[in-house]
Design an enzyme around this catalytic site. Structure first.
Site, PDB file in Angstrom:
ATOM      1  N   HIS A 140     -16.172 -25.463   6.683  1.00 20.19           N
ATOM      2  CA  HIS A 140     -15.947 -25.736   8.107  1.00 20.19           C
ATOM      3  C   HIS A 140     -16.975 -24.995   8.960  1.00 20.19           C
ATOM      4  O   HIS A 140     -17.644 -25.575   9.813  1.00 20.19           O
ATOM      5  CB  HIS A 140     -14.526 -25.303   8.490  1.00 20.19           C
ATOM      6  N   GLU A 141     -17.109 -23.691   8.693  1.00 25.34           N
ATOM      7  CA  GLU A 141     -18.003 -22.877   9.539  1.00 25.34           C
ATOM      8  C   GLU A 141     -19.462 -23.273   9.378  1.00 25.34           C
ATOM      9  O   GLU A 141     -20.190 -23.391  10.365  1.00 25.34           O
ATOM     10  CB  GLU A 141     -17.817 -21.386   9.215  1.00 25.34           C
ATOM     11  N   HIS A 144     -20.365 -26.453  11.200  1.00 28.95           N
ATOM     12  CA  HIS A 144     -20.684 -26.267  12.626  1.00 28.95           C
ATOM     13  C   HIS A 144     -22.196 -26.082  12.791  1.00 28.95           C
ATOM     14  O   HIS A 144     -22.784 -26.545  13.776  1.00 28.95           O
ATOM     15  CB  HIS A 144     -19.951 -25.056  13.206  1.00 28.95           C
ATOM     16  N   TYR A 155     -19.207 -28.380  22.622  1.00 32.80           N
ATOM     17  CA  TYR A 155     -17.928 -27.789  22.218  1.00 32.80           C
ATOM     18  C   TYR A 155     -16.929 -27.783  23.382  1.00 32.80           C
ATOM     19  O   TYR A 155     -16.440 -26.732  23.815  1.00 32.80           O
ATOM     20  CB  TYR A 155     -18.163 -26.376  21.709  1.00 32.80           C
ATOM     21  N   GLU A 164     -15.043 -30.290  15.993  1.00 34.77           N
ATOM     22  CA  GLU A 164     -14.027 -29.659  15.156  1.00 34.77           C
ATOM     23  C   GLU A 164     -13.600 -30.554  14.000  1.00 34.77           C
ATOM     24  O   GLU A 164     -13.445 -30.110  12.862  1.00 34.77           O
ATOM     25  CB  GLU A 164     -12.797 -29.297  15.990  1.00 34.77           C
ATOM     26  N   ASP A 219      -8.420 -23.717  25.079  1.00 34.36           N
ATOM     27  CA  ASP A 219      -9.220 -23.939  23.850  1.00 34.36           C
ATOM     28  C   ASP A 219     -10.310 -24.988  24.073  1.00 34.36           C
ATOM     29  O   ASP A 219     -10.442 -25.954  23.314  1.00 34.36           O
ATOM     30  CB  ASP A 219      -8.313 -24.363  22.694  1.00 34.36           C
ATOM     31  N   HIS A 224      -9.331 -27.705  19.006  1.00 35.24           N
ATOM     32  CA  HIS A 224      -8.671 -27.524  17.697  1.00 35.24           C
ATOM     33  C   HIS A 224      -7.364 -28.300  17.622  1.00 35.24           C
ATOM     34  O   HIS A 224      -6.684 -28.294  16.613  1.00 35.24           O
ATOM     35  CB  HIS A 224      -8.396 -26.034  17.439  1.00 35.24           C
TER      36      HIS A 224
HETATM   37  C1  D38 Z   1     -10.026 -20.697   9.288  1.00 34.84           C
HETATM   38  C2  D38 Z   1     -10.867 -21.157  10.425  1.00 34.84           C
HETATM   39  C3  D38 Z   1     -11.306 -22.577  10.232  1.00 34.84           C
HETATM   40  C4  D38 Z   1     -10.337 -20.741  11.761  1.00 34.84           C
HETATM   41  C5  D38 Z   1      -8.841 -20.788  11.786  1.00 34.84           C
HETATM   42  C6  D38 Z   1      -8.302 -20.174  13.032  1.00 34.84           C
HETATM   43  C7  D38 Z   1      -7.949 -18.876  13.268  1.00 34.84           C
HETATM   44  N1  D38 Z   1      -7.454 -18.872  14.528  1.00 34.84           N
HETATM   45  C8  D38 Z   1      -6.916 -17.766  15.267  1.00 34.84           C
HETATM   46  C9  D38 Z   1      -5.465 -17.623  14.945  1.00 34.84           C
HETATM   47  C10 D38 Z   1      -4.901 -16.362  15.026  1.00 34.84           C
HETATM   48  C11 D38 Z   1      -3.544 -16.191  14.761  1.00 34.84           C
HETATM   49  C12 D38 Z   1      -2.758 -17.298  14.421  1.00 34.84           C
HETATM   50  C13 D38 Z   1      -1.287 -17.116  14.154  1.00 34.84           C
HETATM   51  O1  D38 Z   1      -0.635 -18.082  13.649  1.00 34.84           O
HETATM   52  O2  D38 Z   1      -0.784 -15.990  14.436  1.00 34.84           O
HETATM   53  C14 D38 Z   1      -3.317 -18.567  14.324  1.00 34.84           C
HETATM   54  C15 D38 Z   1      -4.675 -18.732  14.611  1.00 34.84           C
HETATM   55  N2  D38 Z   1      -7.549 -20.103  15.033  1.00 34.84           N
HETATM   56  N3  D38 Z   1      -8.085 -20.902  14.127  1.00 34.84           N
HETATM   57  C16 D38 Z   1     -10.918 -21.573  12.887  1.00 34.84           C
HETATM   58  O3  D38 Z   1     -10.587 -22.725  13.119  1.00 34.84           O
HETATM   59  N4  D38 Z   1     -11.804 -20.869  13.592  1.00 34.84           N
HETATM   60  C17 D38 Z   1     -12.427 -21.452  14.775  1.00 34.84           C
HETATM   61  C18 D38 Z   1     -13.063 -20.328  15.584  1.00 34.84           C
HETATM   62  C19 D38 Z   1     -13.576 -20.855  16.905  1.00 34.84           C
HETATM   63  C20 D38 Z   1     -14.083 -19.709  17.764  1.00 34.84           C
HETATM   64  C21 D38 Z   1     -14.562 -20.215  19.107  1.00 34.84           C
HETATM   65  N5  D38 Z   1     -15.867 -20.825  19.013  1.00 34.84           N
HETATM   66  C22 D38 Z   1     -13.507 -22.456  14.378  1.00 34.84           C
HETATM   67  O4  D38 Z   1     -14.351 -22.135  13.512  1.00 34.84           O
HETATM   68  O5  D38 Z   1     -13.489 -23.544  14.960  1.00 34.84           O
HETATM   69 ZN    ZN Z   2     -14.372 -24.948  14.046  1.00 33.14          ZN
END
Ligand code: D38
Ligand code: ZN
Length: 308
Positions: A140-141, A144, A155, A164, A219, A224
């Site tokens: 996934h990362e 991006h 985004y 996403e 978001d 997401h």
């Molecule tokens: C594993 C990974 C794919 C990751 C998953 C993720 C992690 N989080 C934060 C997060 C933190 C806590 C909880 C909870 O249930 O308590 C859930 C989510 N939200 N999404 C994710 O989806 N990260 C984002 C980070 C985006 C950062 C902004 N550009 C992305 O890469 O799109």
């Molecule tokens: Zn992502």
């Protein structure tokens, strides 16, 4: 010679043993794979937030940093996927060096692409374990990064949700295990749950129909959340099924990801919407498999099933 590549072994986040490419520099081994493109290098932030941090080294090439082992080994697998399946040499298509940093901050429950590299937290041990421990997350990362060098989907709002979705689609397909995102690292104490489900997005609060999309500002406009719409479309195209009274004949993951990769890499722009993505995906299917191919019918029906 001073720099030669070697094969390291180590234990991953889930306790599994794996091998990966390292570099012997003098008498020290570095977590640096010089066999793929211009290199894949894994760093540690040592629980601080300056990036990329310090290149991980080891004296005997037997590695015990589980987060680092998985980040490094999985990044090599993701590189190989794009190279062998699509002939794409690294994120930019030109062999650019891939950098990963683990142990970012403290108890950090996230992983991200920061425009230049991928970064992984260790999680708090309850909500997440080390986030580099799931191949679909690394996929996934890094996806991006591929998206940034191709359509560069902005985004925000619908283009952000597409960004996403393609990251989930590519990451999930690289792992090819199930239809869940993050299941290997989410809530280590709870089996079977995940961050997102592509087969049933509503399981984790995502829409599986355009009419149910989020239209607020959180978001970046729900990037997401609304990714569930085209994640579901991908699932239907690959696996088949009936959704909202529309039956889709599955064409398999390989052909489905081939269509989705070509769409995001060559047919979309930074401001593409869900509507333009539907048309682009149908066109990609026609160009890849012929205008009268049953694959075009499956793509058309799947997008109709999710309200597009
Ligand atoms: C594993 C990974 C794919 C990751 C998953 C993720 C992690 N989080 C934060 C997060 C933190 C806590 C909880 C909870 O249930 O308590 C859930 C989510 N939200 N999404 C994710 O989806 N990260 C984002 C980070 C985006 C950062 C902004 N550009 C992305 O890469 O799109
Ligand atoms: Zn992502």
């Amino acid at each position: 010679d001073l720099l030669q590549h070697a094969t390291g072994t180590g234990t991953g986040v889930l306790g599994d043993t794996k091998t990966f490419q390292t570099t012997l520099s003098g008498s020290t081994y570095q977590l640096k794979d010089t066999t793929r493109g211009n290199g894949i290098t894994t760093y540690t932030a040592s629980n601080r937030t300056s990036l990329p941090g310090t290149i991980l080294t080891d004296s005997d090439n037997v590695w015990s940093d589980r987060a680092a082992v998985d980040a490094h080994a999985y990044a090599g697998q993701v590189y190989d996927f794009f190279k062998t399946k699509f002939g794409r040499n690294s994120l930019d298509g030109n062999g650019m060096a891939i950098r990963s940093t683990v142990h970012y901050s403290t108890n950090y429950n996230n992983a991200f692409w920061n425009g230049s590299q991928i970064v992984f937290g260790d999680g708090d041990g309850r909500t997440f374990t080390s986030l580099s421990g799931d191949l679909d997350v690394i996929g996934h990362e890094l996806s991006h990064g591929v998206i940034e060098y191709t359509s560069n989907l902005r985004y925000l709002n619908e283009s952000g949700a597409l960004n996403e979705s393609y990251a989930d689609v590519l990451g999930n397909t690289i792992q090819g295990k199930n239809w869940l995102i993050g299941d290997d690292i989410y809530t280590p104490g709870v089996a079977g749950d995940a961050l997102r489900s592509m087969s049933n997005p509503t399981l984790y609060g995502q829409p599986d129909h355009y009419a149910n999309r989020y239209t607020g500002t959180a978001d970046n406009g729900g990037v997401h959340t609304n990714s569930g719409i085209t994640n579901k479309a991908f699932y239907l195209i690959a696996q088949g099924g009936t959704h909202n009274g529309v039956t889709v004949a599955g064409i398999g993951r390989d052909a489905a990801v081939n269509i989705f990769y070509n769409t995001v890499a060559y047919y979309l722009t930074s401001t593409s919407t869900f509507a333009s993505a539907k048309n682009a995906t149908i066109q990609a299917a026609k160009d890849l498999y012929g205008t009268s191919s049953s694959y075009v019918t499956s793509v058309t029906n799947a997008f109709r099933a999710v309200g597009l």
